[in-house]
Design an enzyme around this catalytic site. Structure first.
Site, PDB file in Angstrom:
ATOM      1  N   GLN A   1      -5.376  -1.739   9.516  1.00  0.00           N
ATOM      2  CA  GLN A   1      -5.048  -3.012   8.887  1.00  0.00           C
ATOM      3  C   GLN A   1      -5.574  -4.170   9.734  1.00  0.00           C
ATOM      4  O   GLN A   1      -5.386  -4.203  10.952  1.00  0.00           O
ATOM      5  CB  GLN A   1      -3.513  -3.113   8.702  1.00  0.00           C
ATOM      6  CG  GLN A   1      -3.053  -4.289   7.887  1.00  0.00           C
ATOM      7  CD  GLN A   1      -3.531  -4.264   6.432  1.00  0.00           C
ATOM      8  OE1 GLN A   1      -3.759  -3.214   5.852  1.00  0.00           O
ATOM      9  NE2 GLN A   1      -3.706  -5.435   5.846  1.00  0.00           N
TER      10      GLN A   1
ATOM     11  N   LYS B   1       0.842  -1.208   0.000  1.00  0.00           N
ATOM     12  CA  LYS B   1       0.000   0.000   0.000  1.00  0.00           C
ATOM     13  C   LYS B   1       0.876   1.256   0.000  1.00  0.00           C
ATOM     14  O   LYS B   1       0.582   2.232  -0.683  1.00  0.00           O
ATOM     15  CB  LYS B   1      -0.953  -0.026   1.206  1.00  0.00           C
ATOM     16  CG  LYS B   1      -2.015  -1.121   1.062  1.00  0.00           C
ATOM     17  CD  LYS B   1      -2.849  -1.341   2.307  1.00  0.00           C
ATOM     18  CE  LYS B   1      -3.768  -2.558   2.087  1.00  0.00           C
ATOM     19  NZ  LYS B   1      -4.595  -2.894   3.254  1.00  0.00           N
TER      20      LYS B   1
ATOM     21  N   ASP C   1     -11.107   2.061   3.035  1.00  0.00           N
ATOM     22  CA  ASP C   1     -11.285   0.614   2.871  1.00  0.00           C
ATOM     23  C   ASP C   1     -12.742   0.291   2.518  1.00  0.00           C
ATOM     24  O   ASP C   1     -13.044  -0.811   2.079  1.00  0.00           O
ATOM     25  CB  ASP C   1     -10.975  -0.105   4.197  1.00  0.00           C
ATOM     26  CG  ASP C   1      -9.632  -0.809   4.183  1.00  0.00           C
ATOM     27  OD1 ASP C   1      -9.201  -1.244   3.104  1.00  0.00           O
ATOM     28  OD2 ASP C   1      -9.035  -0.937   5.278  1.00  0.00           O
TER      29      ASP C   1
END
Ligand code: GUN
Length: 293
Positions: A103, A59, A126
């Site tokens: 995460q 990422k 997300d």
């Protein structure tokens, strides 16, 4: 001989759904908007899960490629849920940060839904917050910050001109972040959708009918060639490791690829597309927040 006859002798070859190449294209296409809207992505990492370390490294690299500012905030796995939520709240109110991801997985003492609920939906790049998931429920027009993996899958299908409307789509796996939302997104594009899961009786009877088969379980070798219809489009979301440490998906690639019309590899399929979708969401979130200098 008519062309149709030739098709039976030389069936059209299976094509790879090349998520790596498409993701690079999409990340590059985000550069101009990134220059304009100056997004900044914050990533919260709790503990040191080895897979998470790999994912966040990818990422970070994608952010660098797109020209997106990136900041990592790492915490030990002893952090309490309340402490983690207060760290999220700090980022929610930081006007210099337009996107935030936590995460996953998180340590067992932390409840993921409560953590995700704490993220400002405007910064939820997300697409995991109930508000953003609710929007994808309505119609494609309402998809604002769609969940990254389902969004990456739809972009991959669209890129290869794979029709969705009227197709039999079978999704194996019913997680909140992949199986359920991708089922809804396919349904809203007028596929006939079946969602299978751990309690499904006779999985093969469903997968055999699929024109589009999406597999997101996390079990190597789950889908074998006898479970797949000839000519099906197979999208493998699983990321597993073989005994010798190699990455593999949930689909027996070697044999299923002989029957499929399109198949996504692991690595190089859905994984990079998830990262690309995250980048596009991050730019979009900054644009919506109008984070100009
Ligand atoms: N863990 C594995 N995949 C993901 C993802 O797409 N987002 C987050 N936040 N955690 C993950």
């Amino acid at each position: 001989m008519a062309l149709d006859g030739l098709f039976f002798i030389f069936p059209s070859p299976m094509k790879i759904l090349d998520g790596k190449a498409l993701s690079e294209e999409l990340i590059d296409s985000a550069k101009d908007e990134a220059t304009k809207w100056k997004p900044k992505l914050a990533v919260i990492l709790v503990g040191e899960n080895p897979a998470s370390l790999v994912y966040i490294k990818n990422k970070k690299k994608a952010c660098e490629r797109a020209g997106i500012e990136y900041e990592e905030r790492r915490f030990p796995d002893t952090i309490t849920q309340d402490q983690l939520i207060s760290e999220i709240e700090k980022i929610n109110t930081d006007d210099g940060i337009s996107g935030l991801i936590v995460q996953l997985p998180l340590p067992e003492h932390i409840q993921v839904p409560l953590v995700i609920r704490a993220i400002d939906p405007k910064k939820d790049v997300d697409g995991f917050h109930a508000y953003n998931l609710g929007k994808i429920f309505l119609s494609p027009d309402f998809e604002d910050l769609p969940p990254a993996t389902p969004s990456g899958i739809i972009r991959l299908l669209d890129h290869y001109d794979i029709p969705i409307r009227g197709q039999e789509a079978v999704v194996v796996g019913h997680s909140n972040h992949v199986g359920k939302p991708v089922s809804i997104m396919l349904l809203n594009r007028n596929a006939t959708v079946t969602t299978c899961h751990i309690h499904t009786k006779d999985l093969k009877s469903h997968t055999k009918r699929a024109d589009i088969l999406i597999v997101a379980v996390g079990k190597a070798g789950l889908i074998t060639a006898d479970m797949v219809k000839k000519g099906a489009v197979v999208v493998d979301v699983g990321i597993n490791r073989t005994e010798d440490g190699k990455l593999c998906g949930d689909v027996d690639f070697e044999n299923v690829s002989k029957k499929a019309s399109f198949i996504s590899p692991v690595p190089g399929g859905v994984g990079p597309m998830t990262v690309a979708a995250l980048i596009l969401n991050t730019v979009h979130a900054a644009k919506r927040q109008n984070l100009k200098p």
